[in-house]
Every structure is written in structure tokens, then in C-alpha cells.
Scaffold this motif. Structure first.
Motif, short mmCIF file in Angstrom:
data_model
loop_
_atom_site.label_atom_id
_atom_site.label_comp_id
_atom_site.label_asym_id
_atom_site.label_seq_id
_atom_site.Cartn_x
_atom_site.Cartn_y
_atom_site.Cartn_z
N LYS A 153 0.82 -1.21 0.00
CA LYS A 153 0.00 0.00 0.00
C LYS A 153 0.86 1.26 0.00
O LYS A 153 0.56 2.23 -0.71
N MET A 154 1.94 1.26 0.80
CA MET A 154 2.82 2.42 0.80
C MET A 154 3.57 2.54 -0.53
O MET A 154 3.84 3.65 -1.01
N LEU A 155 3.90 1.41 -1.13
CA LEU A 155 4.51 1.44 -2.47
C LEU A 155 3.59 2.11 -3.48
O LEU A 155 4.03 2.94 -4.27
N ALA A 156 2.32 1.72 -3.44
CA ALA A 156 1.37 2.31 -4.38
C ALA A 156 1.24 3.81 -4.15
O ALA A 156 1.17 4.60 -5.10
N LEU A 157 1.24 4.23 -2.88
CA LEU A 157 1.16 5.65 -2.57
C LEU A 157 2.41 6.38 -3.06
O LEU A 157 2.32 7.47 -3.63
N ALA A 158 3.58 5.77 -2.87
CA ALA A 158 4.83 6.37 -3.35
C ALA A 158 4.77 6.59 -4.86
O ALA A 158 5.22 7.62 -5.37
N GLY A 159 4.25 5.61 -5.57
CA GLY A 159 4.12 5.75 -7.02
C GLY A 159 3.18 6.86 -7.42
O GLY A 159 3.33 7.45 -8.49
N GLU A 160 2.21 7.15 -6.55
CA GLU A 160 1.21 8.17 -6.86
C GLU A 160 1.68 9.59 -6.53
O GLU A 160 1.45 10.52 -7.31
N ILE A 161 2.33 9.77 -5.36
CA ILE A 161 2.59 11.14 -4.88
C ILE A 161 4.07 11.50 -4.81
O ILE A 161 4.40 12.63 -4.44
N ALA A 162 4.96 10.57 -5.15
CA ALA A 162 6.39 10.85 -5.04
C ALA A 162 7.11 10.43 -6.31
O ALA A 162 6.49 9.95 -7.27
N ASP A 163 8.43 10.58 -6.29
CA ASP A 163 9.24 10.22 -7.46
C ASP A 163 9.72 8.77 -7.41
O ASP A 163 10.38 8.31 -8.35
N GLY A 164 9.40 8.08 -6.32
CA GLY A 164 9.81 6.69 -6.22
C GLY A 164 9.70 6.19 -4.80
O GLY A 164 9.08 6.82 -3.94
N ALA A 165 10.33 5.05 -4.55
CA ALA A 165 10.21 4.38 -3.26
C ALA A 165 11.55 3.83 -2.80
O ALA A 165 12.45 3.61 -3.61
N LEU A 166 11.62 3.59 -1.48
CA LEU A 166 12.83 3.05 -0.88
C LEU A 166 12.46 1.93 0.10
O LEU A 166 12.26 2.20 1.29
N PRO A 167 12.33 0.70 -0.37
CA PRO A 167 12.16 -0.42 0.56
C PRO A 167 13.51 -0.83 1.16
O PRO A 167 14.55 -0.66 0.53
N ALA A 168 13.47 -1.34 2.39
CA ALA A 168 14.71 -1.71 3.09
C ALA A 168 14.61 -3.13 3.65
O ALA A 168 13.60 -3.50 4.25
N GLY A 169 15.67 -3.90 3.41
CA GLY A 169 15.75 -5.22 3.99
C GLY A 169 14.79 -6.23 3.41
O GLY A 169 14.50 -7.24 4.05
N ARG A 170 14.31 -6.01 2.22
CA ARG A 170 13.36 -6.93 1.59
C ARG A 170 14.08 -7.75 0.53
O ARG A 170 15.08 -7.33 -0.05
N PRO A 171 13.55 -8.96 0.21
CA PRO A 171 14.20 -9.83 -0.76
C PRO A 171 14.00 -9.34 -2.20
O PRO A 171 13.17 -8.47 -2.46
N PRO A 172 14.75 -9.92 -3.14
CA PRO A 172 14.59 -9.52 -4.55
C PRO A 172 13.17 -9.69 -5.07
O PRO A 172 12.76 -8.93 -5.96
N GLU A 173 12.43 -10.65 -4.54
CA GLU A 173 11.04 -10.83 -4.98
C GLU A 173 10.21 -9.58 -4.69
O GLU A 173 9.34 -9.20 -5.48
N PHE A 174 10.50 -8.95 -3.55
CA PHE A 174 9.78 -7.71 -3.23
C PHE A 174 10.22 -6.59 -4.17
O PHE A 174 9.41 -5.74 -4.55
N THR A 175 11.50 -6.56 -4.52
CA THR A 175 11.97 -5.57 -5.48
C THR A 175 11.22 -5.69 -6.80
O THR A 175 10.82 -4.68 -7.40
N ALA A 176 11.01 -6.92 -7.24
CA ALA A 176 10.26 -7.15 -8.48
C ALA A 176 8.82 -6.64 -8.34
O ALA A 176 8.27 -6.01 -9.25
N GLU A 177 8.19 -6.92 -7.18
CA GLU A 177 6.84 -6.43 -6.94
C GLU A 177 6.80 -4.91 -6.92
O GLU A 177 5.88 -4.27 -7.45
N ALA A 178 7.83 -4.32 -6.29
CA ALA A 178 7.90 -2.87 -6.21
C ALA A 178 8.01 -2.24 -7.60
O ALA A 178 7.35 -1.24 -7.88
N ARG A 179 8.83 -2.83 -8.45
CA ARG A 179 8.97 -2.28 -9.80
C ARG A 179 7.65 -2.38 -10.56
O ARG A 179 7.26 -1.43 -11.26
#
Length: 242
Positions: A153-179
Motif C-alpha cells: 500500500k505504501m509502495l502504491a502511494l509512493a508511485g502516486e505522490i512521489a518520485d519513487g520508493a525506498l524499501p529496506a531489507g526486503r528480498p529480490p522478490e519484493f523488489t520485483a513487486e515494487a517495480r
């Protein structure tokens, strides 16, 4: 901004038990720049140090290093103050600053006498208020804003109101989801925990995996309990090899 950041950065070592002098921090930043490091990040909690003031000191001491906050805590300053400080850094040091910010934790809000509320609504309102008129006016300078986001949910908000996102300590699978959530044009910065002493080849493989799954930039994040000099010695070892 992804081009300016480059593919890899490191956290400036921190200490939660004793202050690190400004001289030692400046020396560390210059040392990282001379070692070939391109981007350096710093953290912030409520109290102890001001990340934006810290970066003003370090940017003045270096020539090329790009700096970012990972993350600037929204409870540490009012929204217009956050924007004004960020804009002044961006004006003074063009193309050398990224503002990463996050909602933090309920106890951090409580430490400032405020209610944490609902994280998504709190962050949305904070970013909206950043662009309200200040007096005197903040510099009219563009800079990248990214939001700390470890959930969908915070990722989706970052995509809406900011220039991007910064997840921390998450696996590559989460990076793929974030992209996928952010889309191709948003900045995706990933903080990767690294134990001091890990073989450079292993670090490189982990970094590569996050790049292959969608990260624009990976930050090497040491454990919180590592000593300042121990971490700096490790970054000295890694920098020319990565």
C-alpha cells in the motif's frame, strides 16, 4: 536521478551509543569519495541528529558525492520545513541530493507529542503540505522525493505522490513487486543489509539480483551495532571491487 545516483551506494556508518564528530564524518565522506564511491546515504530518527543538517556539512566537504536521506523522519520536522531544507540543499548542490522520507513508527510520533494516525493518510497529508506556501518562499528548485515503503500500500502511494520508493531489507522478490507497482519510470532505491566481512563476490551477487529484478540503485546497509571505523574499513575494501 537514477543516472546521477549510479547503481550502488553505501550508508555512512552511524552510532546509537555515542556521537560521531563532524570532523570524523567529513573525513569519512572524503575517504569514500576518494575510494570511488558515488553515493552516500544517512539515516534519521527523532532526536540525536538532523539528517539534512548533517548532509549540508558533508556536501560542503566533498566535490562529487551524491547524498540521500534513508530516511528523513517526517516527525522530526514540519512538512514545509522539510521541503524548504531539501530545496536549499538542492539549490546549493545541484544534482547531488535525494530526499528519502518515511512515516516511521508510532513511538516516534509520540515522542513529538503527535498522533501517528493511519500511515497512508499521514504520509499523503504530509507530502501535500510540503508544497504549501512558505514565508519566505523556499527556492524554486526540483529535487527527487522518494518514500520509505516496505509494504504494497505504501509502495502504491509512493508511485502516486512521489518520485519513487525506498524499501529496506526486503528480498529480490519484493523488489520485483515494487517495480511492477511503481511502473518503469519511478525511482526504485533498495537498501540491502550487509554484514561487515561478507565476501565482495557475495555482495556483488546480491546487488546484481536486486538490479535484475528492478532496482535502479542499491544501498549497502551495515548492521546498526557495527563500529564506525570497522564499517569504514569494510567500505574501503568493497568500493574499488564493486
Amino acid at each position: 536521478m537514477a543516472t546521477t545516483l549510479g547503481p550502488l551506494g553505501v550508508f555512512l556508518p552511524i552510532s546509537f551509543t555515542k556521537p560521531i564528530s563532524a570532523d570524523r564524518q567529513r573525513e569519512a565522506a572524503v575517504r569514500l569519495e576518494h575510494a570511488g564511491c558515488r553515493t552516500v546515504w544517512t539515516n534519521e530518527v527523532v532526536g540525536g541528529k538532523d539528517a539534512l543538517l548533517q548532509l549540508a556539512v558533508l556536501m560542503a566537504a566533498t566535490e562529487r558525492l551524491v547524498f540521500g536521506t534513508a530516511i528523513a523522519n517526517i516527525w522530526a520536522r514540519e512538512p514545509q520545513h522539510m521541503h524548504a531544507a531539501a530545496a536549499q540543499l538542492a539549490e546549493a548542490y545541484p544534482d547531488r541530493f535525494v530526499l528519502g522520507m518515511g512515516v516511521g513508527y508510532p513511538q516516534q510520533a509520540a515522542a513529538t507529542g503527535r498522533e501517528f494516525g493511519r500511515p497512508l493518510a499521514t504520509m499523503r497529508d504530509y507530502v501535500r503540505r510540503m508544497d504549501e506556501q512558505t514565508w519566505p518562499p523556499a527556492p524554486d528548485v526540483a529535487y527527487s522525493r522518494i518514500i520509505g515503503a516496505n509494504g504494497p500500500k505504501m509502495l502504491a502511494l509512493a508511485g502516486e505522490i512521489a518520485d519513487g520508493a525506498l524499501p529496506a531489507g526486503r528480498p529480490p522478490e519484493f523488489t520485483a513487486e515494487a517495480r511492477t507497482t511503481l511502473g518503469p519510470d519511478k525511482l526504485l532505491v533498495v537498501a540491502l543489509p550487509v554484514a561487515v566481512g561478507t565476501e565482495p563476490a557475495e555482495v556483488a551477487a546480491n546487488v546484481r539480483e536486486h538490479h535484475e529484478t528492478g532496482a535502479d540503485h542499491v544501498i549497502l546497509m551495515p548492521p546498526m551495532d557495527v563500529g564506525f571505523e570497522s564499517c569504514m574499513a569494510y567500505w574501503d575494501e568493497l568500493a574499488p571491487r564493486l
